[in-house]
Motif scaffolding. Structure first.
Motif, mmCIF file in Angstrom:
data_model
loop_
_atom_site.group_PDB
_atom_site.id
_atom_site.type_symbol
_atom_site.label_atom_id
_atom_site.label_comp_id
_atom_site.label_asym_id
_atom_site.label_seq_id
_atom_site.Cartn_x
_atom_site.Cartn_y
_atom_site.Cartn_z
ATOM 1 N N VAL A 1 77.801 -19.049 -103.277
ATOM 2 C CA VAL A 1 78.719 -18.261 -102.449
ATOM 3 C C VAL A 1 78.635 -16.766 -102.774
ATOM 4 O O VAL A 1 78.556 -15.924 -101.880
ATOM 5 N N LYS A 2 78.644 -16.438 -104.058
ATOM 6 C CA LYS A 2 78.596 -15.028 -104.452
ATOM 7 C C LYS A 2 77.219 -14.429 -104.192
ATOM 8 O O LYS A 2 77.098 -13.275 -103.787
ATOM 9 N N ASN A 3 76.173 -15.212 -104.492
ATOM 10 C CA ASN A 3 74.792 -14.802 -104.231
ATOM 11 C C ASN A 3 74.507 -13.385 -104.733
ATOM 12 O O ASN A 3 73.892 -12.571 -104.036
ATOM 13 N N ASN A 4 74.983 -13.104 -105.949
ATOM 14 C CA ASN A 4 74.812 -11.757 -106.502
ATOM 15 C C ASN A 4 73.802 -11.712 -107.650
ATOM 16 O O ASN A 4 73.653 -10.690 -108.323
ATOM 17 N N GLY A 5 73.140 -12.835 -107.884
ATOM 18 C CA GLY A 5 72.128 -12.885 -108.932
ATOM 19 C C GLY A 5 72.696 -12.986 -110.334
ATOM 20 O O GLY A 5 71.940 -13.004 -111.315
ATOM 21 N N LYS A 6 74.007 -13.085 -110.448
ATOM 22 C CA LYS A 6 74.645 -13.143 -111.763
ATOM 23 C C LYS A 6 74.652 -14.577 -112.287
ATOM 24 O O LYS A 6 75.000 -15.507 -111.565
ATOM 25 N N THR A 7 74.257 -14.741 -113.550
ATOM 26 C CA THR A 7 74.267 -16.054 -114.193
ATOM 27 C C THR A 7 75.608 -16.267 -114.883
ATOM 28 O O THR A 7 76.040 -15.427 -115.673
ATOM 29 N N VAL A 8 76.278 -17.370 -114.582
ATOM 30 C CA VAL A 8 77.576 -17.647 -115.194
ATOM 31 C C VAL A 8 77.587 -19.054 -115.780
ATOM 32 O O VAL A 8 76.794 -19.917 -115.399
ATOM 33 N N SER A 9 78.501 -19.256 -116.695
ATOM 34 C CA SER A 9 78.698 -20.573 -117.297
ATOM 35 C C SER A 9 80.193 -20.774 -117.504
ATOM 36 O O SER A 9 80.987 -19.858 -117.298
ATOM 37 N N SER A 10 80.565 -21.974 -117.917
ATOM 38 C CA SER A 10 81.966 -22.185 -118.296
ATOM 39 C C SER A 10 82.214 -21.494 -119.622
ATOM 40 O O SER A 10 81.295 -21.308 -120.423
ATOM 41 N N ASN A 11 83.465 -21.088 -119.860
ATOM 42 C CA ASN A 11 83.830 -20.509 -121.147
ATOM 43 C C ASN A 11 84.765 -21.454 -121.884
ATOM 44 O O ASN A 11 85.135 -22.515 -121.360
ATOM 45 N N VAL A 12 85.148 -21.097 -123.083
ATOM 46 C CA VAL A 12 85.927 -21.995 -123.939
ATOM 47 C C VAL A 12 87.258 -22.387 -123.302
ATOM 48 O O VAL A 12 87.788 -23.473 -123.548
ATOM 49 N N ASP A 13 87.802 -21.520 -122.434
ATOM 50 C CA ASP A 13 89.090 -21.821 -121.798
ATOM 51 C C ASP A 13 88.996 -22.993 -120.828
ATOM 52 O O ASP A 13 90.015 -23.614 -120.511
ATOM 53 N N PHE A 14 87.788 -23.283 -120.335
ATOM 54 C CA PHE A 14 87.647 -24.347 -119.340
ATOM 55 C C PHE A 14 88.076 -25.696 -119.916
ATOM 56 O O PHE A 14 88.628 -26.533 -119.209
ATOM 57 N N TYR A 15 87.822 -25.915 -121.207
ATOM 58 C CA TYR A 15 88.168 -27.196 -121.828
ATOM 59 C C TYR A 15 89.374 -27.125 -122.766
ATOM 60 O O TYR A 15 89.973 -28.159 -123.075
ATOM 61 N N SER A 16 89.718 -25.931 -123.242
ATOM 62 C CA SER A 16 90.761 -25.845 -124.277
ATOM 63 C C SER A 16 92.115 -26.346 -123.789
ATOM 64 O O SER A 16 92.824 -27.055 -124.514
ATOM 65 N N GLY A 17 92.495 -26.007 -122.552
ATOM 66 C CA GLY A 17 93.789 -26.463 -122.045
ATOM 67 C C GLY A 17 93.865 -27.977 -121.957
ATOM 68 O O GLY A 17 94.885 -28.588 -122.315
#
Length: 447
Positions: free
Chosen positions: A371-387
């Protein structure tokens, strides 16, 4: 003139006087948020404590995303974590020793350090009573007030000598779990009408075990080890994260330890920093309701597309827990936490929810790129699982961010000590470019 109108009028004028044209930032080469154009942080200092790695520079000055790495005093956090898991022991105290001293302890030193931490966990009677009397539903606020109050019970609160800084560091690391547990139990009693339980910290328990004992008394070994892992992963994250930088900025003035740490707590409280885990868990609860089939990729992709286009959920265009200022391909903290989260989900009979969370993680990353199609590489961060992990342990949302502070107090103290002890120290004093024209003063009677 009515007070409400004065406030309204001033608020309207604030809207215009705080507006600065975006092009002026480029004109004067101002690094907004202390960020370079490529998203990296502006280099403002040197440290020997933590190192956060998410990319490498390639010839020509570009950035190449690489799997994330986190180092404490040069040691890979993955090695520290896997060692404690393999040996079935708790690691937060060892990490605290490492970050404060710069080296790993031997068995005898670690035992003595744990005993020292345990000795300092009980609170002064006045501090204990004041926590029980503090009104308010925000534990971070109570934590900050309690830290400032500790100044009054310190015989040498303004002494910034090495010995005194180390004593204060150890006492703060020890007392944060007690303050947070007592503050929540008081909130639980005053706000929810539940029985008030004040349990004293026990000898020969780790900080993770003692915290769970003081908070809710009963816990499983896996719950304690998982909480210990979270404390290890959040103990330090370089000098550039907002709360640690806040502690270094205030420390550079020579102020006392308690004032500097209270400032760090205020920074961490923000929803763009330590409060992010609450946003993730709220989003996941929402998705559990909206996604009818938790295994349907098309349904998940469709909803994430709507979220990214600001058409669903809170319409911010964000997927919380995805993306990080430094990490690109992966956040090592998230990968390590995911290992124990899977085991804890099995213990709690929540395998289906964990599988859903894993699928959400995968599809969020995929849809962000599409959707963003901006060439940026992203991943989940620690907050994704901590809660989710906190929830499985049975911890209330009111203490999610305070738990972050309970871990990060180690890094804050290490950075404060470094700021005050390296040669050639200077007060941190950056500059702001004023872009307003000079105005001619008009006497009051002529306005």
């Amino acid at each position: 003139m009515k007070k409400e109108y004065i406030i309204y009028k001033l608020s309207e004028e604030m809207k215009s006087c705080t507006k600065i044209d975006n092009e002026l930032f480029q004109k004067y080469d101002v690094k907004r948020g202390l960020r370079n154009e490529d998203g990296t942080g502006v280099l403002v200092g040197l440290t020997k404590i933590g190192n956060v790695v998410g990319y490498e520079r390639i010839p020509g000055g570009g950035l190449q995303p690489i799997p994330g790495k986190l180092f404490y005093r040069g040691y890979d956090v993955e090695d520290l974590v896997h060692s404690t898991i393999k040996e079935k022991r708790f690691g937060f105290e060892e990490v605290a020793f490492l970050l404060l001293s710069g080296r790993l302890p031997d068995k005898e030193e670690l035992a003595g350090f744990l005993e020292l931490l345990n000795d300092n966990m009980p609170l002064e009677q006045k501090t204990k009573m004041n926590i029980l009397e503090l009104e308010g539903s925000d534990i971070m606020n109570i934590l900050a007030r309690s830290v400032l109050e500790l100044y009054t019970f310190d015989p040498k609160p303004d002494d910034n000598s090495r010995d005194n800084l180390m004593r204060q560091s150890i006492e703060l690391i020890s007392k944060f779990p007690t303050i947070i547990a007592y503050a929540y139990n008081m909130l639980r009693h005053a706000t929810f009408g539940r029985s008030l339980h004040i349990r004293h910290p026990q000898e020969n328990l780790s900080i993770a075990e003692n915290f769970l004992f003081m908070l809710k008394k009963d816990y499983t070994e896996l719950e304690a080890r998982t909480l210990d892992l979270l404390l290890v992963l959040q103990a330090e994250h370089g000098g550039g994260n907002n709360s640690t930088f806040t502690v270094r900025v205030t420390s550079s003035t020579g102020t006392d330890t308690y004032s500097a740490i209270a400032a760090g707590i205020g920074s961490l409280k923000g929803p763009l920093h330590g409060g992010a885990n609450l946003q993730v868990i709220d989003m996941v609860h929402h998705l559990k309701e909206k996604i009818k089939d938790w295994t349907n990729v098309d349904e998940i992709d469709t909803y994430f597309t709507r979220m990214l286009n600001k058409e669903a959920y809170d319409k911010t265009g964000l997927i919380y827990g995805i993306g990080h200022a430094v990490y690109t391909i992966s956040d090592p903290r998230a990968l390590l936490l995911k290992e124990l989260a899977r085991d804890l989900a099995k213990e709690k009979g929540r395998d289906k929810e964990f599988a859903f969370l894993e699928l959400l993680e995968d599809r969020a990353i995929t849809m962000f790129a599409k959707v963003k199609n901006n060439g940026k590489t992203v991943s989940s961060n620690v907050d994704f699982y901590s809660g989710f992990v906190y929830e499985m342990i049975g911890l209330p949302q009111e203490i999610y961010t305070p738990l972050f502070a309970m871990a990060r107090i180690v890094g804050w103290c290490a950075h404060r000590n470094e700021e005050l002890n390296f040669d050639g120290k200077r007060i941190i004093r950056p500059a702001y470019k004023n872009v307003l024209d000079v105005a001619e003063y008009v006497p009051l009677k002529k306005r």
